[in-house]
Motif scaffolding. Structure first.
Motif, PDB file in Angstrom:
ATOM      1  N   GLN A 275      46.631  49.542  26.158  1.00 26.91           N
ATOM      2  CA  GLN A 275      46.776  50.814  26.870  1.00 26.91           C
ATOM      3  C   GLN A 275      46.600  50.530  28.374  1.00 26.91           C
ATOM      4  OE1 GLN A 275      44.001  52.783  28.270  1.00 26.91           O
ATOM      5  NE2 GLN A 275      42.300  51.454  27.715  1.00 26.91           N
ATOM      6  N   PRO A 276      47.189  51.358  29.235  1.00 27.06           N
ATOM      7  CA  PRO A 276      47.213  51.017  30.660  1.00 27.06           C
ATOM      8  C   PRO A 276      45.841  50.964  31.328  1.00 27.06           C
ATOM      9  CG  PRO A 276      48.142  53.204  30.287  1.00 27.06           C
ATOM     10  CD  PRO A 276      47.960  52.581  28.954  1.00 27.06           C
ATOM     11  N   GLY A 277      44.836  51.555  30.703  1.00 28.13           N
ATOM     12  CA  GLY A 277      43.502  51.536  31.304  1.00 28.13           C
ATOM     13  C   GLY A 277      42.731  50.251  31.060  1.00 28.13           C
ATOM     14  N   ALA A 278      43.351  49.279  30.379  1.00 23.05           N
ATOM     15  CA  ALA A 278      42.640  48.031  30.063  1.00 23.05           C
ATOM     16  C   ALA A 278      42.602  47.121  31.285  1.00 23.05           C
ATOM     17  CB  ALA A 278      43.303  47.328  28.878  1.00 23.05           C
ATOM     18  N   THR A 279      41.851  47.554  32.286  1.00 19.35           N
ATOM     19  CA  THR A 279      41.736  46.806  33.539  1.00 19.35           C
ATOM     20  C   THR A 279      40.286  46.357  33.725  1.00 19.35           C
ATOM     21  OG1 THR A 279      41.522  48.922  34.651  1.00 19.35           O
ATOM     22  CG2 THR A 279      43.687  47.912  34.678  1.00 19.35           C
ATOM     23  N   GLY A 280      40.063  45.456  34.694  1.00 17.65           N
ATOM     24  CA  GLY A 280      38.788  44.739  34.723  1.00 17.65           C
ATOM     25  C   GLY A 280      37.730  45.214  35.706  1.00 17.65           C
ATOM     26  N   GLU A 281      37.924  46.389  36.328  1.00 20.07           N
ATOM     27  CA  GLU A 281      36.999  46.742  37.415  1.00 20.07           C
ATOM     28  C   GLU A 281      35.560  46.957  36.945  1.00 20.07           C
ATOM     29  OE1 GLU A 281      39.551  48.637  36.506  1.00 20.07           O
ATOM     30  OE2 GLU A 281      38.612  50.457  35.752  1.00 20.07           O
TER      31      GLU A 281
END
Lengths: 517, 177
Positions: A275-281
């Motif tokens: 899903q597009p929210g799978a980011t590392g911040e």
């Protein structure tokens, strides 16, 4: 495994990254470095707020498998808990996951006559992980997976109805949810969490961890009313965590910037299954607060995805049910090229090495028997899976040299007859039959970024460790945001086991922490 | 003085003129085509009441000032290619069917955010899912992931263009009213 030990001014690359916290070294080197050097972690996490907007014992970041399991266990251990989720909907990648939960010695395995044990699962995980797994963590998952599965069944009310095989495992041990989706577990956990009075706040994004002067994590700064991906959206608020914060924010497959720092090959040419929210911040924010990361550059590509559909799609459910029953073919040569039941990394690397999509195929015996009907129907509808009346038609469609294909299928079939693959040592299942009965079904395969094995360093209590090798007080983590459980390769179906096992551990232990204020 | 961009050389004078034109266009579009006024009492067919001089239709479109929803349907058949769904923002479709501002926003002086619960008072989630069960390639109102629980406003925006939330991960060619 490649080894980057080139000396650069007395520092090795790996040594340097390890000493400064990997991704944090790049994203916020001075910050992370200073925090360690001077012991003033508070400086790295910014000032304490004048006022807390909300207060809980335990604050969970992320609403997937690990987060919901953590919140439920924390609450049941007597702590007040809240779950925040940056996206508009709950569930993260867990709710779009395929619903396979690997555990040894389960009811479904017994019904199918499968002999399995925690030791065997542990050995499979370690072997696939190239023995880079942190043994204690892998052992914890293998030992507690069955209990976690039974907790999902008996306490959460999720149903598991089918036993599946995934490449790299010695036996069939993936217990599949009734709807072949992780949503069966996520939604029932969400229902349970709500019944227990745990609020799940969506559109609430963690911005930074807040530490006191001793470096203990005491809360987080968030943006409420956040609209992904608009970083300016939402309002600032502060949530106090009296006992602990549990980070279960998932992996960073969709984070092009971070994933290319870790593995420069993974440009925008590779799609993802996430899903597009799978980011590392959130992971990086933990590093800035003094957490250590590990094995960040082991990023998994799924070898079973199709270039003919978006995201995860339906082909993985087609492909993975067919390995061990039907052959995988390089269409240029009309030949098999790799062990179909090999692990994800081996197979994805083999396809990338060929440089073009390959074919997985089955026939009218294996496909209806093995493939979830809905996946087949939807795959056919979208055109990502195709049906052919003859081998000739299949060869023509994919431009495969026909006589080579016919010979190869005959050879594969001879292996199936004797249940032994002389060419690539593919595992051939007892109930497999020669691929001979038309119509034939096939799909193209090209890898997509799927899972990030690396992440925060935790111990078997899900306690996050700092750059000083000591527990980073007040911070627990579980699931894909952590590293070390899987080493170089996560085996199929072990993500659910990892998330549920460590999510529960994190929740129980966070609840046991002493309140700081 | 000249500025190079690639191999093309643009004289400073022309750059200035271009900048000026853009600035004028920007100011013009802000003043004349400012956000529509959302006049609660306006007749739904009277575009100018809210949009002012902005040309919201092609020049060949008939005058809609006195039209009601059923008049629109004369040309815009609900199931045909000319259907209004997906062409007009949701609030317009609502207004054309006598759902005024108050029915969603309540009597508050300043209209606030409308929660999904409000939508459900008219649009039952399960019935909606039944109604769209045959939509291809998937039913937009239920999914293996979220069932019928997804917030209507993830797709159906009322005062701006609606979106297809499924397409974050999938590729579904839906018309989203």
């Amino acid at each position: 495994m490649k080894d980057d030990t080139e000396e650069k001014g007395g520092l090795t690359r790996r040594g340097f990254l390890k000493s400064t916290g990997g991704a944090a070294a790049v994203a916020g080197m001075t910050v992370g470095g200073l925090a360690v050097g001077t012991g003033e972690a508070a400086a790295a996490t910014g000032p304490m707020p004048k006022k807390w907007n909300e207060t809980y014992d335990v604050v969970v970041i992320g609403s997937g498998f690990a987060g919901l399991a953590a919140a439920i266990e924390a609450k049941n251990a007597g702590a007040s808990a809240v779950v925040i989720e940056k996206m508009a909907v709950h569930g993260g990648n867990s709710i779009i996951n395929g619903g396979d939960f690997c555990a040894p010695g389960t009811k479904l395995q017994k019904e199918a006559g499968v002999q399995d044990s925690p030791d065997l699962m542990y050995n499979d995980m370690m072997k696939a992980g190239l023995y880079l797994n942190h043994p204690e963590l892998a052992r914890t998952v293998a030992d507690q997976a069955k209990d976690a599965l039974e907790w999902c069944e008996n306490y959460i009310g999720a149903k598991f109805t089918r036993l599946n095989f995934h490449g790299g495992h010695s036996v069939k041990r993936a217990n599949q949810t009734a709807n072949a989706s992780g949503s069966e577990v996520v939604n029932k956990m969400l229902g349970k969490a709500r019944a227990l009075g745990i609020e799940v706040q969506t559109r609430t994004k963690m911005v930074r961890f807040i530490a006191n002067k001793d470096g203990r994590i005491v809360g987080i700064e968030v943006r409420t009313g956040y609209k992904f991906p608009d970083e300016k959206s939402g309002k600032t608020a502060y949530i106090k965590a009296r006992k602990a914060v549990i980070l279960t924010s998932g992996g960073f497959s969709e984070d092009l910037k971070l994933r290319q720092i870790e593995d420069p090959r993974l440009t925008d040419k590779f799609g993802t299954t996430n899903q597009p929210g799978a980011t590392g911040e959130a992971l990086l924010a933990a590093c800035m607060a003094g957490a250590m990361d590990v094995q960040m550059d082991w990023i998994q590509l799924g070898p079973w995805t199709s270039p003919d559909e978006k995201g995860f799609g339906h082909v993985p459910l087609f492909c993975e049910r067919l390995v061990g029953y039907g052959p995988m073919i390089d269409p240029v040569k009309g030949k098999r090229f790799f062990k179909e039941t090999g692990n994800r990394k081996e197979r994805a690397d083999a396809i990338i090495l060929l440089g073009h999509p390959v074919i997985i195929m089955g026939d009218s015996y294996s496909v209806p028997k093995q493939v979830f009907p809905r996946a087949l129907e939807k795959g056919l509808e979208s055109g990502a899976v195709k049906k052919f009346d003859t081998l000739e038609a299949l060869a023509k469609n994919y431009n495969i040299p026909l006589s080579a294909l016919q010979q190869e299928i005959a050879r594969w079939n001879s292996f199936v007859e004797k249940k032994k693959d002389d060419d690539f040592d593919c595992m051939i299942f007892k109930d497999a039959r020669p691929t001979a009965a038309p119509p034939f079904y096939a799909a193209r395969l090209w890898p997509k970024v799927h899972h990030t094995m690396g992440g925060l360093v935790i111990d078997k209590n899900a306690q996050v460790f700092g750059l000083d090798f000591k527990p980073l007080k007040g911070l627990y983590a579980a699931g894909e945001v952590t590293g070390g459980v899987h080493g170089a390769v996560r085996l199929g179906g072990v993500a659910m086991a990892d998330c549920l096992v460590f999510g529960r551990i994190a929740g129980k232990n966070a609840a046991k922490e002493k309140s700081w204020g | 003085m000249t500025y190079k961009r690639g191999s093309a050389v643009i004289p400073a004078g022309k750059l200035l003129a271009l900048g000026f034109t853009l600035a004028v266009l920007l100011i013009f579009s802000i003043t004349v085509f400012a956000a529509p006024k959302r006049v609660a009492t306006a007749k739904p067919g009277n575009c100018a009441a809210c949009h002012g001089q902005e040309k919201v239709f092609s020049p060949s479109h008939v005058d809609t000032k006195e039209m009601a929803y059923k008049d629109c349907l004369g040309c815009h058949e609900k199931t045909g290619p000319q259907k209004l769904q997906g062409k007009l923002p949701g609030s317009h479709l609502h207004r054309l069917r006598d759902i005024n501002c108050e029915k969603c926003h309540g009597k508050a002086k300043k209209a606030g955010e409308v929660k999904m619960k409000q939508c459900l008072t008219c649009h039952d989630a399960d019935k909606l899912a039944e109604k769209t069960a045959k939509v291809k390639p998937e039913n937009p109102h239920t999914s293996p992931h979220y069932g019928t629980s997804l917030d209507c406003n993830l797709c159906h925006h009322q005062h701006q263009k609606s979106e297809n939330y499924c397409n974050q991960c999938h590729k579904y060619d839906f018309t989203v009213p």
